[in-house]
Design a protein around this motif. Structure first.
Motif, PDB file in Angstrom:
ATOM      1  N   THR A  84       0.799  -1.231   0.000  1.00  0.00           N
ATOM      2  CA  THR A  84       0.000   0.000   0.000  1.00  0.00           C
ATOM      3  C   THR A  84       0.832   1.282   0.000  1.00  0.00           C
ATOM      4  O   THR A  84       0.555   2.192  -0.805  1.00  0.00           O
ATOM      5  N   GLN A  88       0.676   4.033  -3.028  1.00  0.00           N
ATOM      6  CA  GLN A  88       0.325   5.430  -2.794  1.00  0.00           C
ATOM      7  C   GLN A  88       1.398   6.364  -3.344  1.00  0.00           C
ATOM      8  O   GLN A  88       1.080   7.402  -3.951  1.00  0.00           O
ATOM      9  N   LEU A 114      -5.947   2.102  -6.922  1.00  0.00           N
ATOM     10  CA  LEU A 114      -5.921   3.464  -6.415  1.00  0.00           C
ATOM     11  C   LEU A 114      -6.099   4.427  -7.570  1.00  0.00           C
ATOM     12  O   LEU A 114      -5.487   4.262  -8.628  1.00  0.00           O
TER      13      LEU A 114
END
Length: 256
Positions: A84, A88, A114
């Motif tokens: 993650t 990001q 995302l």
């Protein structure tokens, strides 16, 4: 629950397709082909177990317990936890859609996605599946897949999802060889018109690819070749972090 009943329960759960919020009884019966009485008993049991929820006139929806159980799946849970921050960071660099995917058979399953407010429309869905040959992330996973998986895919037929989907086995084979040589795969409007993508593998050791990362965007503004190094760096960072976790876990096990 007997083996046959368990198989029928899985058939009901798999009747829900990506992007569908609810299915009515008639839709579930049509997709499963089960007798009405048997399906009704099974739906009652699945609802009692919180694997399904009944939302009035809307019909049945996948239950919260499925999410809870899914989050306990150790491999994907650890992978998501590690990946993650890198996903990001990759989004902040590109401001385009970032995917994390794993291979299941001859398909890629998207375990993370995302994107910001301006994200382009594309066929990928969180938890959804796509054929390996039609996406950058899928081609990365296919290039590192066992020989029997590659033979199955290359034997075809290669399903056409868009006008530019690669359907010639020889051309796909050449792209897979390029992936192994360069470390990246590209998709140029192969899964949907107007979408381009670049992907790279998360390699835990030379013989084990656990997942892959990609960035996708509209062909009008996104140049995948310009972001290949960023995608490779994210994949390498995830792989290195997973390796450190394994080493720490092994050292702790030996100490105990």
């Amino acid at each position: 629950m007997t083996s046959g009943r368990l198989e029928r329960a899985v058939e009901v759960l798999e009747a829900f397709r990506p992007g569908e919020n609810a299915l009515r009884f008639a839709q579930l019966q049509q997709r499963t082909g089960m007798p009405k009485a048997s399906l009704h008993r099974l739906l009652t049991e699945l609802t009692r177990l919180r694997l399904l929820d009944l939302h009035g006139d809307e019909g049945y929806v996948l239950g919260g317990r499925l999410f809870e159980l899914g989050m306990r799946a150790s491999v994907e849970r650890d992978l998501l936890e590690v990946a993650t921050p890198f996903l990001q960071d990759l989004y902040e660099r590109t401001h385009e859609i970032v995917h994390l995917g794993v291979r299941e058979g001859v398909e890629v399953v998207y375990v993370a996605k995302l994107g910001g407010h301006r994200q382009a429309r594309m066929p990928s869905r969180l938890g959804g599946r796509m054929p390996l040959h039609a996406t950058a992330i899928g081609k990365v996973l296919l290039a590192h897949a066992p020989d029997d998986i590659q033979r199955t895919v290359l034997a075809g037929p290669l399903r056409r999802l868009a006008p530019r989907t690669i359907t010639a086995p020889g051309r796909l084979r050449a792209q897979l060889e390029s992936v192994l040589a360069t470390g990246v795969a590209y998709e140029i409007e192969e899964s949907s018109v107007g979408t381009v993508c670049v992907g790279s593998a998360i390699v835990s050791d030379p013989d084990d690819v656990v997942a892959a990362v990609s960035v996708s965007g509209p062909a009008t503004r996104f140049k995948p070749q310009q972001h290949a190094s960023s995608v490779q760096a994210a994949a390498a960072g995830i792989a290195a972090t997973l390796a450190r976790r394994r080493e720490l876990a092994e050292a702790t096990r030996r100490a105990d």
